[in-house]
Structures are given as structure tokens and as C-alpha cells.
Design a protein around this motif. Structure first.
Motif, short mmCIF file in Angstrom:
data_model
loop_
_atom_site.label_atom_id
_atom_site.label_comp_id
_atom_site.label_asym_id
_atom_site.label_seq_id
_atom_site.Cartn_x
_atom_site.Cartn_y
_atom_site.Cartn_z
N ASN B 88 0.83 -1.21 0.00
CA ASN B 88 0.00 0.00 0.00
C ASN B 88 0.86 1.26 0.00
O ASN B 88 0.59 2.22 -0.72
CB ASN B 88 -0.91 0.05 1.23
CG ASN B 88 -2.09 -0.88 1.13
OD1 ASN B 88 -2.62 -1.35 2.12
ND2 ASN B 88 -2.51 -1.18 -0.10
N LEU B 89 1.89 1.25 0.82
CA LEU B 89 2.75 2.43 0.94
C LEU B 89 3.48 2.70 -0.36
O LEU B 89 3.53 3.83 -0.85
CB LEU B 89 3.76 2.22 2.09
CG LEU B 89 4.52 3.47 2.52
CD1 LEU B 89 3.56 4.51 3.06
CD2 LEU B 89 5.57 3.13 3.57
N GLY B 149 -6.23 -4.89 -3.44
CA GLY B 149 -6.39 -3.64 -2.68
C GLY B 149 -5.09 -2.87 -2.57
O GLY B 149 -4.94 -2.04 -1.68
N ALA B 150 -4.15 -3.15 -3.47
CA ALA B 150 -2.82 -2.54 -3.36
C ALA B 150 -2.87 -1.02 -3.44
O ALA B 150 -2.12 -0.33 -2.76
CB ALA B 150 -1.90 -3.08 -4.46
N ILE B 197 2.92 9.73 6.65
CA ILE B 197 3.28 8.33 6.37
C ILE B 197 2.79 7.43 7.51
O ILE B 197 2.20 6.37 7.29
CB ILE B 197 4.81 8.17 6.21
CG1 ILE B 197 5.33 9.08 5.09
CG2 ILE B 197 5.18 6.71 5.97
CD1 ILE B 197 5.26 8.55 3.71
N ALA B 198 3.03 7.89 8.73
CA ALA B 198 2.58 7.12 9.89
C ALA B 198 1.06 6.95 9.85
O ALA B 198 0.54 5.88 10.15
CB ALA B 198 3.00 7.81 11.18
N THR B 199 0.37 8.01 9.45
CA THR B 199 -1.09 7.95 9.39
C THR B 199 -1.56 6.91 8.39
O THR B 199 -2.39 6.05 8.71
CB THR B 199 -1.67 9.32 8.97
OG1 THR B 199 -1.15 10.32 9.84
CG2 THR B 199 -3.18 9.31 9.05
N SER B 204 -3.60 1.58 7.03
CA SER B 204 -3.38 0.38 6.23
C SER B 204 -3.25 -0.87 7.12
O SER B 204 -3.83 -1.92 6.82
CB SER B 204 -2.13 0.60 5.39
OG SER B 204 -1.92 -0.46 4.54
N ILE B 205 -2.49 -0.73 8.20
CA ILE B 205 -2.32 -1.87 9.11
C ILE B 205 -3.67 -2.24 9.73
O ILE B 205 -4.04 -3.42 9.75
CB ILE B 205 -1.29 -1.53 10.21
CG1 ILE B 205 0.11 -1.42 9.59
CG2 ILE B 205 -1.30 -2.58 11.31
CD1 ILE B 205 1.16 -0.85 10.53
#
Lengths: 303, 292
Positions: B88-89, B149-150, B197-199, B204-205
């Protein structure tokens, strides 16, 4: 010349950045979208293949769909559940944000905010598992409590009249904390000079909220309302699918659970897809109008 | 933020607000307290549990520790939250960077942005989605939980709005020094976008950890279920069909109810541990990413 080449070179890398995800999106979103539109006008037989030649039936799927009582029931249930959810998911988070802002202890505020946001991150599978337990008429904690108070057990999930209310309340409890964040951020951005002036004038807490906090939140409240109206056909698949049972199918079935049922347990592929297309198109129109309004009135842009 | 309102005298309405909010907080997290209490209770008293365990015992947990199906599903979910968010990232930072440029810098940017955005509001539905995944050979395949879902468009939009606020001077200086956009993205944009990015990593996690529907329809073999799909089958679906292949009467202190509670609580635990750390980032990332 060198500059021009450099310019093109720079653009190239952007295309390189864009295309891999775009290809994924085309494969897993736009091809199914086009196939979905086609399938809804066909009598789809999987044996002929997803991309195979299928028999065209015109509007037959849609005609049959709209004649189904289960479809209109699901549509009405969806509208009832989601409209009440939308209203509550504006009123409750705004109220809580306003009250939370009044809390003067920073630590207490943090504890409350962290706790009420937490359920947002827990899946409906787990929460449904928990609620089915808690709300059980014979053994559930809530009914045990009611019985102890001399009251009769309530079939929260087993009786039509209670099912919808249970769905709405448990969803609000799960999500209101997360929705509070955006309103808290809005309040934090209000010009402090206004509050200082009010303080000098001797305004009460209620007056401060009524004449400074609320008016300053008006725009974001309208914006969030408009944007959420676009999702009026989403009554919450994850939640309803996991909490529904055969006793409340008529009162509890929503569009999304019906679409799933048609497609995956009755194998009515074309019918399910037609129902899904109906939902998609109505949602697109609603969300499109909502964004257009938000853009025109409040200069809201998504990207 | 400046602190306001310093009331010296006793403030009754503030007390009322505090009590109300604490009560509401208690109701909000009551399901979590209750499930923990049930999981720690003995089976004979589990139905009377409200806030505190009755007949305290750890036997439900002891039973779950030896439950292979649970841990296999948990293992799949752990693999999923490693692979899924990474993909995802990767599929978010590059398009987000390109789309954050102006139309002058990147011609076609607006059309691309619309193609991405449109996918969030208009879709073909669950049946063609399923059939496409099957046609792509991802049915009953772990990667079926990752690849379709990438591209998480919501994350891309959040990140691109964040990127736009990065001061242009930084980028211009780097271009003067001959840096290309790949380097600018990695060495300038990413380091200043940690909150964003953390958000998106958090979202995503959480999304992958909580995902159950794709596991249910895409995995034929129950051995391939991720944790939430496994729990959906065991905790939600099975009691409704009122059939259980375990004879609970042979156990003294545990029942389906208490062991289910233990499984649910273990599944929530990673979120509980993880979430307070991430919270400070995601509130920042969410607010900056959505307010323009």
C-alpha cells in the motif's frame, strides 16, 4: 534545447510514478466496473467465462429487481438506518467535541479522547461477536442487569423493532469518537481573541459555546453533513452482515447484505450486479452533487 | 495553544461535563471491558459478568494457546499486515508525489487525479470484483488479500495533500543541485512527511488486520483464513447456526462463550498496544491532510 529535454525528462518520471498503480486500478477496479455494467444487462452464466460472450437481456434484470419485495424492503431499511445514523453522527460528535473542549484537565481530555476513538479501530466482526454476547436475551450482561432490576429481557437483535435501533446505537458508539477529531481540530483553530473578549465581557460557559464555538463550527458542520449525505445508501455492510439473523431478515436486511446474498448464496450474478449498479449510480449522483455543492459553497476540494 | 478560562471558584457545570464525558467513555469502551471480564471468568458464571470477572480463571487462555487453528489464522494475519501495508505504501507515495505537482509541472495530472478519485465513488460491485480476482488467479491465494487492494486511493489523497504543503523552495534548491524527482521524493519529501506516512501506515495496518470479507469470499480453504475471517466463522457465524464441533461439557471451567471471548480479546490486543503510540501521529496527519 537542453532545458526542454530536461523538462520532458522530468515529466517522464511522473508518468513512471503514476502508471504502475494506475494499471492495478484498471485491472481490479475499472475492468470489473465495465464488466459489472455489462453483466447487469446480461443473463450472466459463469460457465461462459467472465469475459465470454453472454446473452443480452436488456433491462430485464432491473425490471425484475424493482418488482422484488425484498429489494424495496432492503432499500427502505437502508434509508431508515443510514439517515438516522447520519443525523446522529453529526449531532453526537459535535456535542462531544464542544464538551470535550471545555474539559480543563489536559490529561483527562487525552484519556477520554483516546478511549472514545479506540472502537473505530476494532472490526465489526469482533464487536458483533461481543454485542451478540452482551445483548443475548438469556445470558447477556445487559439483560441480566435488566432482570436484576425486575425488568423483562429485551430481544435487542432478535426482534425487528429493536434490531434497527440496536444497529444504529452500536454504530454511533463505535464511530462517534473518531468523528469528533475533525470538530476538535476546528475548535482548536478558533481565534482565541474571541474567547478573551468574551471573558472580559463576563460571558457564561453556555454563552461562549452558543455565540463563539458553535458559529465558528457552522461551516464544517454543513460540509460534513453534505458529504455524509452522499453515503445514504451505505447502511454499514460489515456491521449488519455480522449482527443480522434469520429472525430479523425483513426488518434488518439492507441493500449491501441483499446484494451479497443474491450474488454469493443464490448465485444470481446478474441480479446482484444490477442491484449493485443501481446503488453505485445513485451513490455517484449523490456524492457528485455533494462534492459540487461543497466546492461551490465552501471551496472544498478533495485533491 | 494558549490556555484560556482560568476559573478560580468551584465550577459546577464543568464537573457535570466531566462526569457526563467519563460516563460516556465508560459506555463506549464497555464492550471491551466486558469481553475481557468474560474471557477471565469461569464458564458457570460467565453469563453474570458485567464489568469484573467472576470465578477468575486463565483456563480459556490456556485452551486458546493450544488452539492451532487460531494461531494459524493469526500467523496469516501477521504476514498480511507486513505485506499489505508495505505494498500500500509503495503504491501510495509515488502516485501521491506525482499528483501533488501542478498541471504545469506534470501535464495530465488533473485527469490522472480524477481517474484515481472516481474509483472511490463509483464501482462495479462485489460480484465482478470477485470474478476479476478469480480470473487473475488470486482465488484461494494469500496474495488475493494483498494485490487487489494494493492501491488505496484514500491514502494517496491524504498523502498528496500533505506533499503539497512541503515548501517549494526545498525542491527548487534540490533541482538546482541537479537532483531528480526520485531523489527529491526520497530525500526531501518523505523525511518531512513522517506524520502523514505514519497515518496511512496506521490506516493500512488496521485495515489489513481487520479485513475479513475478502478472506471469507476469496479463500476456499478455511486453513487460509486470516484471523478476522476465522473469528467471523467461529464466533459470529457458528453460534447463529447453533452448532459446535467441540463438546464443552468435558471441560470444567471453560465454554464456547469464554474461549470465544479470549480469542476476541487476543485479536484486539495488538490494536490496544499499538494505537496509543500511533495516535499522536494520526491526529496530526489526518488534520493536516484534510484541511487545506
Amino acid at each position: 534545447m537542453k532545458l526542454l529535454l530536461k523538462q520532458i525528462g522530468r515529466q517522464w518520471i511522473f508518468h513512471l510514478f503514476i502508471w504502475p498503480p494506475l494499471i492495478m486500478l484498471i485491472i481490479f477496479h475499472y475492468i470489473p466496473l465495465i464488466q459489472g455494467i455489462r453483466m447487469s444487462f446480461q443473463d450472466f452464466k459463469p460457465a461462459k467465462g467472465f469475459f465470454g460472450e453472454q446473452e443480452w437481456v436488456g433491462l430485464e434484470n432491473y425490471r425484475y429487481l424493482f418488482s422484488l419485495p425484498s429489494f424495496s424492503e432492503a432499500l427502505i431499511n437502508t434509508l431508515i438506518i443510514s439517515i438516522i445514523k447520519i443525523v446522529l453522527m453529526i449531532v453526537v460528535p459535535v456535542l462531544i467535541a464542544v464538551l470535550l473542549d471545555e474539559v480543563s484537565s489536559k490529561r483527562l481530555k487525552k484519556v477520554i479522547q483516546t478511549s472514545i476513538t479506540l472502537p473505530h479501530f476494532i472490526s465489526w466482526v469482533l464487536l458483533a461477536g461481543i454485542y451478540i454476547n452482551i445483548l443475548s436475551p438469556s445470558e447477556g450482561g445487559i439483560n441480566v442487569l435488566l432482570n436484576r432490576l425486575g425488568l423483562e429481557s429485551i430481544y435487542f437483535l432478535g426482534e425487528g423493532q429493536f434490531f434497527k435501533a440496536t444497529i444504529i446505537i452500536t454504530d454511533v458508539l463505535k464511530e462517534f469518537g473518531f468523528a469528533t477529531i475533525v470538530y476538535l481540530a476546528t475548535i482548536a483553530n478558533i481565534d482565541q481573541a474571541q474567547y478573551e473578549a468574551a471573558e472580559v465581557d463576563g460571558a457564561t460557559r453556555f454563552q461562549r459555546i452558543r455565540y463563539i464555538t458553535i458559529p465558528n463550527m457552522q461551516m464544517i458542520i454543513i460540509l460534513m453533513t453534505v458529504l455524509s449525505l452522499g453515503h445514504v445508501l451505505n447502511a454499514g455492510f460489515d456491521q449488519v452482515y455480522n449482527m443480522i439473523n434469520s429472525a430479523v431478515t425483513r426488518e434488518g436486511e439492507i441493500l449491501d447484505t441483499l446484494i451479497y446474498k443474491m450474488g454469493f448464496t443464490q448465485f444470481e450474478y446478474s441480479l446482484s450486479t444490477a442491484a449493485n449498479m443501481f446503488k453505485s449510480i445513485v451513490s455517484l449522483l449523490l456524492i457528485g452533487t455533494a462534492y459540487l455543492y461543497a466546492y461551490k459553497k465552501h471551496n472544498y476540494v478533495v485533491f | 495553544m494558549k490556555r484560556r478560562r482560568r476559573h478560580k471558584k468551584f465550577d459546577f457545570s464543568l464537573l457535570l461535563i466531566n462526569v457526563f464525558l467519563l460516563l460516556l467513555t465508560l459506555i463506549t469502551i464497555f464492550p471491551l471491558i466486558n469481553i475481557l471480564a468474560v474471557s477471565l471468568s469461569s464458564s458457570t458464571m460467565a453469563s453474570q459478568v458485567i464489568f469484573l470477572p467472576k470465578g477468575f480463571t486463565l483456563q480459556s487462555y490456556a485452551y486458546i494457546i493450544s488452539n492451532k487453528a487460531f494461531w494459524r489464522a493469526a500467523g496469516i494475519s501477521i504476514l498480511r499486515i507486513i505485506a499489505g501495508p508495505s505494498v500500500n505504501l509503495l503504491f501510495a507515495i509515488f502516485p501521491a508525489y506525482a499528483l501533488s505537482k501542478s498541471s504545469r509541472q506534470f501535464r495530465g495530472r488533473t485527469i490522472y487525479a480524477w481517474i484515481f478519485f472516481l474509483s472511490t465513488i463509483f464501482g462495479g460491485g462485489v460480484v465482478p470484483w470477485f470474478m476479476m480476482i478469480r480470473a487473475a488467479g488470486l482465488y484461494n491465494n494469500f496474495w488475493g488479500l494483498i494485490i487487489p487492494g494494493a492501491v488505496a486511493v484514500g491514502n494517496i489523497i491524504l498523502l498528496l495533500n500533505f506533499f503539497r504543503q512541503v515548501p517549494k523552495e526545498l525542491e527548487e534548491a534540490a533541482i538546482m543541485d541537479g537532483a531528480n524527482h526520485f531523489r527529491i521524493l526520497l530525500q526531501i519529501y518523505l523525511p518531512v512527511s513522517k506524520a502523514a506516512i505514519a497515518t496511512i501506515l496506521l490506516f493500512s495496518i488496521v485495515g489489513h488486520w481487520n479485513g475479513w470479507f475478502d478472506g471469507m469470499v476469496l479463500m476456499k480453504d478455511p486453513e487460509k483464513y486470516p484471523l478476522q475471517t476465522y473469528l467471523q466463522a467461529v464466533v459470529v457465524k457458528q453460534p447463529q447456526m447453533s452448532q459446535s464441533n467441540v463438546d464443552w461439557s468435558v471441560y470444567d471451567n471453560i465454554s464456547q462463550k469464554t474461549t470465544n471471548a479470549a480469542q476476541i480479546f487476543i485479536s484486539i490486543l495488538p490494536m490496544l498496544i499499538f494505537y496509543p503510540f500511533m495516535q499522536k501521529y494520526f491526529v496530526k496527519g489526518l488534520v493536516i491532510g484534510s484541511v487545506k
